[in-house]
Enzyme design. Structure first.
Site, PDB file in Angstrom:
ATOM      1  N   GLY A 183       7.002 -22.244  29.379  1.00 50.98           N
ATOM      2  CA  GLY A 183       8.024 -21.041  28.512  1.00 50.98           C
ATOM      3  C   GLY A 183       6.967 -19.976  28.917  1.00 50.98           C
ATOM      4  O   GLY A 183       6.589 -19.861  29.631  1.00 50.98           O
ATOM      5  N   GLY A 238       4.052 -16.867  27.443  1.00 50.39           N
ATOM      6  CA  GLY A 238       2.787 -16.456  26.025  1.00 50.39           C
ATOM      7  C   GLY A 238       1.620 -16.866  27.593  1.00 50.39           C
ATOM      8  O   GLY A 238       2.164 -17.180  28.583  1.00 50.39           O
ATOM      9  N   GLU A 289      14.051 -23.906  30.063  1.00 48.53           N
ATOM     10  CA  GLU A 289      15.178 -23.313  29.530  1.00 48.53           C
ATOM     11  C   GLU A 289      15.173 -21.250  29.846  1.00 48.53           C
ATOM     12  O   GLU A 289      15.585 -20.047  30.181  1.00 48.53           O
ATOM     13  CB  GLU A 289      14.967 -22.965  28.132  1.00 48.53           C
ATOM     14  CG  GLU A 289      13.815 -22.851  27.411  1.00 48.53           C
ATOM     15  CD  GLU A 289      13.804 -22.630  26.045  1.00 48.53           C
ATOM     16  OE1 GLU A 289      13.017 -21.679  25.655  1.00 48.53           O
ATOM     17  OE2 GLU A 289      14.190 -23.756  25.414  1.00 48.53           O
TER      18      GLU A 289
END
Length: 423
Positions: free
Chosen positions: A207, A209, A230
């Protein structure tokens, strides 16, 4: 398709309408600004979207009564509006968002899109974000598109035809950049622990971060990794350029980086432009548990706000205060957990609030939302190590999780666990 000015495009919206906005870096800022400029003429317009980049002018306090946001994921610019009651939050798995539109559960009067100008065949690329756009475009009564010369032309299931567009507005606005995260010692240690769990030839969900970025940095000695996720950031570009990500071992979409949206620097947007290695797909494909489990060595890496001693994972709220959303965490945790050699990882720093609070907790805060249940969680990682929870009893889980809590909080956690007869 009829080409009009931004003001003419925004004029199709009426009081009481419901609109869907293109998400993340693809936020259609020109159309949104034109709509907000009409605020005094409008009442009770519902604006539906996932996280969007930019200021989100429709979310300002003075817009109350004119626009009401319906959040499918709560981004930073929407948190105040949601928590002050000026906006609504809809808990939903990311994989289910297209179904909201297709089923009519969220009917749409219009959709605002940010896409490339049409090519010689009349197709416009959805650029940096496909997510639920196809379902929204099919469901909407009116399709309004920013024909954006600065949007990268991404490939895959990323195209809409001019015949499906009602109004087009010609713009030249780069997609929103997203700054690289600051990686500190804690994130580096977490990334090293997570990377040690990733075998060669694995397929990754990464993801956004500091922890995903730190994990990517620690993967440089791996071979033939694949990406099915995603979303991704510049960290994946680093892995491709280092020869670590090839996709050569993927059971499907071999050689392809499959994603639904992306956010990062102009370098990332240049990388994906007309790049056949990057395959954009809707979230009901990228986040489909059946698809995810088809990768034998699927590794999903997600984060959390807090984890209790039984393994319950809170990821969308801080107590009663909404912070983000359900998103795709459960889609990938369950999919990776079902893969034959899969692994789902929850990775988080052991403390919050400048080290004054433990994120491994004996009991969840009042109002905290469990995104991942204790039955779904498999592996939890902090900077202090790895806790394997699959097949473990509550007593064994509590012991494992206390061992990766910050040392300053272990005694208190042990005392509370003993009081509750967990250990």
């Amino acid at each position: 398709m009829r080409v009009v000015t931004p003001a003419e495009a925004a004029a199709v919206i009426r009081s009481g309408d419901q609109i869907y906005l293109h998400c993340a870096a693809a936020t259609p800022s020109v159309l949104l600004d034109a709509l907000v400029a009409r605020a005094d003429e409008l009442r009770d317009v519902s604006i539906v979207h996932l996280h969007i980049e930019g200021p989100g002018p429709h979310l300002a306090p003075e817009m109350e009564g004119h626009f009401r946001h319906r959040a499918l994921f709560v981004g930073p610019n929407a948190r105040a509006a949601v928590n002050e009651g000026r906006a609504d939050y809809v808990p939903v798995f990311l994989s289910d968002v297209p179904r909201l539109f297709a089923s009519g559960a969220l009917p749409l009067d219009a959709v605002f899109v940010n896409a490339t100008p049409p090519d010689s065949h009349g197709f416009c690329s959805l650029g940096t974000s496909v997510e639920a756009m196809h379902a929204a475009i099919r469901a909407a009564k009116t399709v309004v598109v920013q024909l954006n010369r600065s949007m990268p032309r991404t490939l895959g299931d990323s195209f809409i035809h001019v015949d499906d567009i009602d109004l087009g507005v010609e713009v030249d606005v780069p997609p929103y950049p997203h700054a690289s995260p600051v990686i500190g010692d804690v994130e580096e240690r977490i990334g090293a622990h997570v990377a040690a769990l990733v075998p060669d030839r694995a397929t990754l969900q990464l993801g956004i971060g500091a922890i995903p970025a730190a994990t990517a940095m620690a993967l440089m000695d791996k071979r033939d990794l694949g990406i099915h996720t995603e979303m991704f950031t510049d960290a994946v570009v680093d892995l491709v350029e280092a020869g670590v990500v090839t996709g050569a071992a993927k059971e499907r979409n071999r050689g392809k980086i499959v994603t639904s949206f992306l956010m990062g620097s102009p370098r990332l947007y240049a990388f994906v432009h007309d790049n056949p290695m990057v395959e954009m797909c809707p979230v009901d494909f990228t986040n489909d548990t059946h698809v995810i489990r088809s990768f034998s060595r699927m590794v999903s890496i997600n984060s959390a706000i807090e984890v209790d001693l039984t393994g319950q994972v809170v990821a969308d709220s801080i107590g009663h205060r909404m912070f983000s959303g359900v998103g795709g965490q459960m889609d990938f945790i369950r999919g990776a957990g079902l893969a034959s050699e899969g692994r789902s990882v929850i990775a988080l720093p052991s403390t919050a609030a400048g080290g004054t609070a433990s994120r491994i907790v004996h009991a969840l805060r009042e109002g905290a939302g469990v995104v991942t249940t204790r039955a779904h969680v498999r592996t939890v990682v902090t900077e202090w190590g790895v806790a394997e929870l699959f097949g473990k009893s509550l007593r064994e889980r509590a012991t494992a999780l206390i061992s990766i809590a910050h040392p300053d909080f272990r005694a208190d956690l042990h005392r509370e666990a003993s009081r509750r007869h967990l250990i």
